[in-house]
Enzyme design. Structure first.
Site, PDB file in Angstrom:
ATOM      1  N   SER A  20       0.848  -1.183   0.000  1.00  0.00           N
ATOM      2  CA  SER A  20       0.000   0.000   0.000  1.00  0.00           C
ATOM      3  C   SER A  20       0.893   1.246   0.000  1.00  0.00           C
ATOM      4  O   SER A  20       1.739   1.373  -0.887  1.00  0.00           O
ATOM      5  CB  SER A  20      -0.954  -0.056   1.206  1.00  0.00           C
ATOM      6  OG  SER A  20      -1.969   0.892   1.095  1.00  0.00           O
TER       7      SER A  20
ATOM      8  N   HIS B  50      -7.424  -5.853  -0.724  1.00  0.00           N
ATOM      9  CA  HIS B  50      -6.250  -5.029  -0.466  1.00  0.00           C
ATOM     10  C   HIS B  50      -5.322  -5.574   0.613  1.00  0.00           C
ATOM     11  O   HIS B  50      -4.106  -5.472   0.503  1.00  0.00           O
ATOM     12  CB  HIS B  50      -6.709  -3.623  -0.064  1.00  0.00           C
ATOM     13  CG  HIS B  50      -5.590  -2.667   0.231  1.00  0.00           C
ATOM     14  ND1 HIS B  50      -4.715  -2.216  -0.739  1.00  0.00           N
ATOM     15  CD2 HIS B  50      -5.182  -2.090   1.395  1.00  0.00           C
ATOM     16  CE1 HIS B  50      -3.840  -1.379  -0.205  1.00  0.00           C
ATOM     17  NE2 HIS B  50      -4.099  -1.301   1.094  1.00  0.00           N
TER      18      HIS B  50
END
Length: 399
Positions: free
Chosen positions: A190, A374
């Site tokens: 991320s 994610h």
């Protein structure tokens, strides 16, 4: 018709080397980043007999194998471990003063004499967690975790002063020198992938390899997608509380509107904005809802650092000189062995960014996890992250 299969050698979960001898002609197929074409070719020998040459093709790699080479190929491409390692405790930890204002927390675990790897956490502002150590073989790696400025155990908490990408890159170098590490592997997901790319482009000679997850290049279109209504089409139930905190006359830019509240003189206004901001991200970080993750949005201390620092970086576009800065500087790190792990249904950092990075950097190995969002803690992503570290371990052992 009859087909005799000779060998199939697994390279990864979605890429295989195979060879076959067939009595029927090969069927032509198109290849992509996750597809494979196999064909056979006969070449005449001096005696008039035909020798079989085996051809295998996978992502960006083609070679010709003779039957005698097959066992060597098995040795060259072993099946890597894909299971998280057990919980371990740090053998060393401390605080490093990196400026007149900031002090960062760091820790080491695993093998004190092992190959160093530095873990770059997400957010920015997310901080590290004990579970971050489990991606690495503790017998092989010297595992370094640290909390970036204002996050986790670092002080002062949630501080935005002297807190930029370039400050963090400087901190990484100060930590490397403090721990007397000549070079190390870099692991980040991320925002950690953003920082890993920026750090490696600034200090390519200090990086032995990279594992990147959930690619975030901090471009305007990525921020707009997640914070200005794009992702709302997939998570409208999670979006509306985030949206409704902001009056209609300020909704032209949610990032700016939240920035105003996260920097308010009223601490309760700060906390309310921080909870809403953090809850929005936590509710969208998994393919399937994760209650433990969502509860982090209820923690005022965590939420304040997470939301304030994220918003600060996003308002300032990562402090990069241009929108495509990281892609424009790929040539500086093209030689570094890298694996990119991306969830197909990542809403926070959509796959378009990983795909753009893959196109700019085809030498890096892209792994797309078809049943994941994610979070690094989703099973398919976690397995591929461990395997990526195992691959770099295998390369290092063979060097």
């Amino acid at each position: 018709m009859m087909r005799l299969s000779i060998l199939g050698i697994a390279l990864s979960s979605n890429s295989y080397y195979c060879a076959s001898l067939s009595l029927i002609p090969p069927i032509s197929t198109s290849s992509s980043s996750s597809s494979l074409s196999c064909s056979k070719k006969f070449t005449p020998s001096a005696s008039g007999k035909r020798n079989l040459v085996l051809r295998g093709q996978s992502v960006g790699f083609e070679s010709e194998l003779k039957p005698g080479d097959l066992m060597e190929s098995v040795k060259e491409f072993p099946e890597f471990n894909r299971n998280l390692y057990p919980n371990i405790e740090p053998y060393s930890s401390g605080f490093l003063k990196v400026s007149d204002i900031h002090t960062i927390y760091w820790e080491e675990s695993g093998n004190p004499n092992g190959h160093p790897v530095v873990f770059l956490h997400g957010g920015p502002g997310g901080g590290t967690a004990p579970s971050n150590r489990k991606f690495f073989d503790p017998d092989f790696f010297r595992i370094i975790l640290f909390d970036q400025r204002g996050a986790g155990k670092s002080t002062p908490h949630a501080c935005l002063v002297e807190n930029t990408t370039w400050d963090l890159i400087s901190d990484i170098e100060k930590l490397r020198e403090h721990l007397e590490i000549p070079e190390w592997q870099v692991f980040g997901g991320s925002w950690g992938s953003t920082l890993a790319l920026a750090y490696s482009q600034s200090h390519p000679d200090k990086v032995t390899g990279m594992v990147l997850r959930g690619i975030f290049l901090l471009r305007k279109k990525e921020i707009d997608w997640f914070y200005e209504g794009g992702a709302a089409s997939i998570f409208p139930d999670a979006w509306e509380p985030f949206r409704d905190l902001i009056p209609e006359n300020e909704r032209e830019s949610f990032v700016d509107a939240y920035g105003k509240r996260l920097n308010s003189d009223d601490q309760e206004v700060q906390y309310a904005a921080a909870r809403a901001w953090t809850m929005w991200e936590m509710m969208t970080a998994h393919l399937f809802p994760n209650n433990d993750n969502i509860k982090r949005g209820e923690d005022d201390k965590f939420s304040l650092a997470f939301a304030r620092i994220e918003n600060h970086y996003f308002v300032n576009r990562g402090f990069f000189p241009s929108d495509g800065f990281l892609l424009d500087n790929i040539d500086k790190i093209r030689h570094i062995k890298t694996t990119i792990v991306q969830g197909r249904y990542d809403v926070c950092c959509p796959m378009m960014s990983a795909w753009d990075l893959h196109k700019a950097w085809p030498e890096a190995d892209l792994k797309v996890i078809q049943d994941a969002g994610h979070s690094a803690n989703e099973p398919g992503i976690a397995a591929e992250l461990v395997a990526a570290n195992e691959k770099l371990k295998h390369i290092k052992k063979g060097a």
